[in-house]
Design a protein around this motif. Structure first.
Motif, mmCIF file in Angstrom:
data_model
loop_
_atom_site.group_PDB
_atom_site.id
_atom_site.type_symbol
_atom_site.label_atom_id
_atom_site.label_comp_id
_atom_site.label_asym_id
_atom_site.label_seq_id
_atom_site.Cartn_x
_atom_site.Cartn_y
_atom_site.Cartn_z
ATOM 1 N N PRO A 190 0.806 -1.232 0.000
ATOM 2 C CA PRO A 190 0.000 0.000 0.000
ATOM 3 C C PRO A 190 0.836 1.278 0.000
ATOM 4 O O PRO A 190 0.377 2.324 -0.451
ATOM 5 N N GLY A 191 2.067 1.191 0.486
ATOM 6 C CA GLY A 191 2.937 2.370 0.426
ATOM 7 C C GLY A 191 3.693 2.449 -0.891
ATOM 8 O O GLY A 191 4.483 3.361 -1.115
ATOM 9 N N LYS A 203 1.168 6.055 -8.562
ATOM 10 C CA LYS A 203 1.707 5.950 -7.205
ATOM 11 C C LYS A 203 3.212 5.706 -7.194
ATOM 12 O O LYS A 203 3.906 6.087 -6.245
ATOM 13 N N GLY A 204 3.712 5.104 -8.255
ATOM 14 C CA GLY A 204 5.169 4.912 -8.344
ATOM 15 C C GLY A 204 5.885 6.254 -8.261
ATOM 16 O O GLY A 204 6.894 6.399 -7.559
ATOM 17 N N HIS A 221 -1.899 22.494 -3.707
ATOM 18 C CA HIS A 221 -2.687 22.529 -2.475
ATOM 19 C C HIS A 221 -3.981 21.710 -2.650
ATOM 20 O O HIS A 221 -4.344 20.906 -1.788
ATOM 21 N N GLU A 222 -4.654 21.892 -3.793
ATOM 22 C CA GLU A 222 -5.953 21.232 -4.009
ATOM 23 C C GLU A 222 -5.838 19.710 -3.969
ATOM 24 O O GLU A 222 -6.718 19.037 -3.401
ATOM 25 N N ILE A 223 -4.780 19.153 -4.554
ATOM 26 C CA ILE A 223 -4.712 17.684 -4.635
ATOM 27 C C ILE A 223 -4.447 17.030 -3.278
ATOM 28 O O ILE A 223 -4.517 15.817 -3.153
ATOM 29 N N LEU A 235 -1.762 10.255 0.713
ATOM 30 C CA LEU A 235 -0.346 10.055 0.370
ATOM 31 C C LEU A 235 0.320 11.408 0.096
ATOM 32 O O LEU A 235 1.457 11.668 0.514
ATOM 33 N N LEU A 236 -0.406 12.282 -0.593
ATOM 34 C CA LEU A 236 0.179 13.587 -0.927
ATOM 35 C C LEU A 236 0.356 14.447 0.329
ATOM 36 O O LEU A 236 1.340 15.181 0.456
#
Ligand code: ADP
Length: 487
Positions: A190-191, A203-204, A221-223, A235-236
């Motif tokens: 998952p990471g 995700k990579g 900022h939005e993401i 994650l972000l």
């Protein structure tokens, strides 16, 4: 001088489907001007290789049972050394780089871009003996996002930077695809590249690159919010100390009304009368009523939900009652293409629709129109509002992403201090778009104020100057903080 491998799935003028193509066509050159040793890596699509007069093969490599040749050329119009990944099984096919003729993604996109990423790793590590070893690899969007992940499997590797040009495209495939592609099992968690039991290319890039950036500060900022993060906002947020926003620049050699070869009448803030001549010329060419006083609105875009076509379609019943003309250029979802074409059939004096991709017409619309429509639901950076500013074509934009970072709404204060450059639509409702256009047209009827707005817009500087410097700073940070630096 840093050795930078710039990896992208498109770059203007060799191949372009959207803003990524523009950026990859101009940022490497801007970096080269700043004394960086930049190499551009692109897939050798059929249409790209067809443009290379004398293919010069500099290396070979093998992946997925395919013999792959690296063809060296210069990005046309520049001195940027460009390597093309020539693998017929992956790239020798007609049409769009990502989408087949039936409108669906190519069935083997995972294979095609995994192969592209594997080759990028070979080159970055000088494993195919090109005699060049990257200090830093700059990857762009999901098609290149496995590169930071694959490189991280090595004890020593170049620094990695990953730029998100659009979170909406993630390169999501089933779990089996990950294992079929023979990718390192250490990445499957998952990471890593696992996303709720699916395989995410994106995700990579997000999980493994040393630094992440996106193409405007507001979008960065939005993401990190659920509304724009597509399930990756957590994650972000987790990586927020490594995440920043750098607004794209525009290439003034290509987008400049003062020397644009695509337009008939070139102009500057001092010769805005010529802009009107471009309008009457386009009206004639498109068989619209020829009248310089009618406000013309332009929209050049991929026809997808993101670009706000539902808002536009919802507003048309009102807009066609007004004395104006709207020119659409674009292609994409059949639903939008058909709906707009229907409107044009019913109101040929008001609406013109050109379905397709046409570089020349896009410049002519920018030069001819008075207003540019871009009511996107989200917009990582957006380039057409920047081109529009440059062409004195006042942008009408949603207050999201790069649109919010580049357009200043017209009101009493911004008029008084000459910062007004366009019009902000505050939500996605057709009624809000209608009232914003109503407001814009009130200003249009006052030629002195309108001219001042055009001059304000044209005086904005969104060249690569500033952005390229910010990328150099980002590279510097990545180089200094690369935990696996070659000693
Ligand atoms: P995106 O990358 O989301 O498509 P951007 O605004 O960042 O949007 O960049 C779009 C680029 O593609 C601009 O250079 C625009 O002029 C160009 N473009 C989009 N559709 C067309 C078209 N049908 N014909 C010519 N150029 C187009």
């Amino acid at each position: 001088m840093n050795k930078i491998l710039f990896v992208s799935s498109e770059a203007f003028p060799l191949i372009k489907t959207g803003g990524l193509g523009d950026v990859a066509g101009s940022l490497p050159r801007a970096l080269q001007k700043r004394k960086q040793d930049v190499r551009l890596l692109l897939p050798g699509y059929r249409s790209v290789l067809a443009q290379i007069k004398q293919p010069h093969v500099v290396a070979e490599t093998f992946h997925y049972g395919q013999r792959i040749r690296i063809v060296e050329t210069l990005l046309p119009g520049t001195r940027v050394k460009t390597w093309l990944v020539d693998c017929p099984a992956a790239f020798d096919r007609p049409g769009n780089p990502y989408i087949a003729a039936d409108g669906h993604d190519w069935h083997d996109n995972a294979f095609r871009f995994a192969l592209f990423c594997q080759v990028a790793v070979d080159i970055a590590l000088n494993r195919c003996n090109i005699g060049w070893h990257a200090d830093l690899v700059h990857c762009n969007d999901w098609q290149t996002a496995l590169v930071p992940a694959l490189l991280d499997c090595y004890a020593q590797r170049p620094a990695t930077v990953f730029t998100i040009h659009n979170m909406a495209y993630q390169g999501l495939f089933d779990k089996q695809t990950f294992f079929t592609l023979g990718l390192p099992h250490v990445l499957w968690h998952p990471g890593g590249v696992e996303f709720y039991d699916q395989f995410s290319f994106l995700k990579g890039g997000l999980a493994y690159s040393d630094y992440i950036n996106t193409v405007s500060p507001t979008y960065a900022h939005e993401i990190q919010q659920p509304e724009f993060g597509y399930g990756l906002d957590g994650l972000l947020r987790h990586r927020s100390d490594r995440l920043s926003g750098i607004l794209n620049g525009i290439d003034h050699d290509i987008w400049n009304p003062g020397n644009d070869l695509h337009i008939q009448y070139r102009y500057s803030p001092r010769t805005l009368k010529n802009k009107t001549l471009n309008k009457t010329e386009l009206q004639t060419a498109l068989r619209l009523p020829v009248d310089a006083s009618i406000p013309m609105i332009g929209m050049i875009s991929r026809m997808v939900e993101q670009k706000g076509f539902d808002t536009v379609l919802g507003a048309l019943h009102e807009l066609v009652q007004w004395p104006l003309q709207i020119v659409f250029l674009g292609n994409g979802l059949a639903y939008y293409q058909n709906a707009l074409t229907e409107w044009a059939k019913h109101y040929p004096d008001k609406i013109h629709v050109r379905i397709g991709y046409d570089e020349t017409l896009s410049h002519r619309i920018e030069a001819a129109a008075d207003l540019y429509l871009m009511p996107s639901l989200f917009e990582p950076c957006g380039l057409n509002q920047l081109y529009s500013l440059r062409y004195g074509t006042l942008p009408v934009v949603r207050n999201v992403g790069g649109l919010a970072d580049s357009v200043c709404d017209t009101n009493e204060t911004s008029l008084a201090n000459n910062t007004a450059t366009g019009f902000i639509v505050t939500d996605n409702k057709p009624a809000t778009l209608i009232s914003t256009l109503q407001r814009a047209l009130l200003y249009y009827r006052n030629p002195d104020v309108w001219r001042q707005l055009q001059v304000n817009a044209m005086n904005q500087d969104f060249s690569w100057q500033q952005s390229a410097e910010e990328y150099l700073d980002l590279y510097q940070q990545a180089l200094e903080n690369n935990p696996k630096r070659v000693a």
